[in-house]
Write a protein that holds these residues in place. Structure first.
Motif, short mmCIF file in Angstrom:
data_model
loop_
_atom_site.label_atom_id
_atom_site.label_comp_id
_atom_site.label_asym_id
_atom_site.label_seq_id
_atom_site.Cartn_x
_atom_site.Cartn_y
_atom_site.Cartn_z
N TYR A 156 -7.45 14.25 -2.98
CA TYR A 156 -8.33 14.95 -2.03
C TYR A 156 -9.51 15.62 -2.73
O TYR A 156 -10.55 15.85 -2.12
N THR A 201 -6.52 17.40 -6.95
CA THR A 201 -5.67 17.87 -5.87
C THR A 201 -5.17 16.64 -5.13
O THR A 201 -5.96 15.84 -4.63
N ASP A 215 -9.01 16.78 5.92
CA ASP A 215 -8.26 16.32 7.10
C ASP A 215 -8.88 16.93 8.34
O ASP A 215 -9.17 18.13 8.36
N GLY A 224 3.00 15.39 2.79
CA GLY A 224 2.00 16.34 3.30
C GLY A 224 1.82 17.60 2.47
O GLY A 224 1.16 18.55 2.91
N ASP A 225 2.39 17.63 1.26
CA ASP A 225 2.21 18.80 0.40
C ASP A 225 1.13 18.54 -0.64
O ASP A 225 0.97 17.42 -1.11
N PHE A 226 0.42 19.61 -0.99
CA PHE A 226 -0.64 19.47 -1.99
C PHE A 226 -0.14 19.85 -3.38
O PHE A 226 0.60 20.83 -3.54
N GLY A 235 0.76 9.69 -3.38
CA GLY A 235 -0.14 10.58 -2.67
C GLY A 235 -1.58 10.10 -2.71
O GLY A 235 -1.89 9.05 -3.29
N LYS A 277 -2.52 15.03 -2.22
CA LYS A 277 -1.66 15.28 -1.07
C LYS A 277 -0.56 14.22 -1.05
O LYS A 277 -0.85 13.03 -1.02
N SER A 278 0.68 14.67 -1.10
CA SER A 278 1.79 13.72 -1.12
C SER A 278 1.98 13.11 0.26
O SER A 278 1.46 13.62 1.26
#
Ligand code: GDP
Ligand code: ZN
Length: 315
Positions: free
Chosen positions: A6, A14, A225, A20-22, A3, A16-17
């Motif tokens: 962020y 934090t 994003d 698309g998951d945090f 990931g 983000k994989s």
């Protein structure tokens, strides 16, 4: 899992994989990357490998690897601890907002920004903002400056963050990339970001307005994003990048128009100051190199830019 970082608070990250998951992550063990000692081992923009662990109904990620960085920006603490803080990593494009007046952006400031970007392998683009406010003469000056910097290989765009002129061109350069915006306070960074993505509320403006000398709170960057497939790194309080730890002999290498000519200097360690048969000084006399660039070179060589040695790019 792999990931991208962020956000960082210093102890929590934090991430983000790729799916698309945090995830809220912590670090496992001690990291030392590229031999630099910093207050934060993981920075926004870092590509990391992490493992998801579930304890009860809590899911956390544990970062155990940081991929090698393409580049990173650091800030050196000005107080006695002299600690290094990595602000952000893996930046694709650094935009510098330039205004002629209100506020003035001097060529020495532009040059320092470009040199540092060169030294640390970050692509730099100059945005001449507020073109809607300029008279004929000022527009000619923008044209002159843009031609000067285009000649040595930098992309330049005249824009108006207010009217939206050429903002689409900026968005094209940002597509699928990680961008960062710099420039003096008042050059229009927040206005531009707002024109690019109206729903985004960045910290840049409010912090630079409160900016006081001597104040040294640690500032954390944050990645966002954007709706059109781009990322922006918000770096509160960062307006420019000084030149740090560049050897005198190396400095000329970060001026592309010097670099391509230096093999014609008589001495291979020529500093282009008092040496005879210097290709740089010849090019200067022939008006192939701009005096403003040479002046910036001399100023940095002579160390007259101490005050700027705070925010830098580092490879
Ligand atoms: P920042 O400090 O770099 O974030 O600058 P701001 O975005 O806050 O802009 C400073 C001032 O310049 C504000 O009053 C903006 O409305 C104004 N401004 C920014 N871009 C433009 C522009 O392209 N044209 C005009 N006329 N004003 C602008
Ligand atoms: Zn020379």
């Amino acid at each position: 899992m792999k990931g991208t970082v962020y956000k960082s608070t210093g102890s929590w990250y934090t991430v983000k994989s790729q799916q698309g998951d945090f995830y809220q992550c912590r670090i496992k063990g001690k990291f030392r990357i590229g031999g630099i000692k910093s207050t934060n081992p993981v920075a926004v923009g870092d590509q990391v490998v992490f493992k998801v662990e579930t304890k009860g109904d809590e899911t956390i990620g544990v970062i155990h690897k940081i991929e090698p960085r393409d580049n990173y920006i650091i800030r050196k603490s000005v107080n006695l601890s002299k600690q290094t803080h990595i602000i952000a990593a893996n930046i694709d494009v650094a935009f510098l907002l330039v205004t002629l007046n209100n506020p003035p952006t001097f060529t020495t400031f532009i040059d320092r920004f470009l040199i540092t970007a060169e030294a640390y392998h970050v692509k730099a683009v100059l945005l001449f903002n507020k073109v809607d406010t300029y008279n004929k003469e000022e527009l000619l000056e923008v044209k002159y400056l843009a031609a000067l910097y285009r000649d040595i290989g930098y992309e330049c765009i005249g824009i108006s963050a207010k009217t939206g002129k050429n903002v689409d061109k900026v968005k094209v350069l940002m597509q699928d990339k990680v961008s960062l915006f710099s420039g003096h306070s008042g050059t229009g960074k927040s206005t531009l970001v707002n024109a690019i993505e109206p729903t985004l509320d960045l910290k840049t403006a409010e912090i630079s307005q409160q900016h006081q000398q001597g104040q040294h709170t640690t500032t954390f960057a944050e990645m966002h994003d954007l709706s059109f497939g781009a990322q922006i790194i918000d770096t509160p309080g960062i307006r420019g990048f000084g030149v740090v730890e560049i050897d005198k002999e190396e400095l000329g290498d970060y001026f592309p128009e010097f670099f391509e000519r230096k093999q014609d200097c008589k001495f291979n360690n020529c500093l282009h100051v008092n040496e005879p048969q210097c290709a740089i000084k010849e090019a200067l006399e022939n008006q192939e190199i701009a005096w403003s660039r040479y002046k910036s070179y001399l100023q940095i060589l002579e160390g007259e830019d101490e005050g700027y040695r705070k925010d830098i790019y580092k490879k």
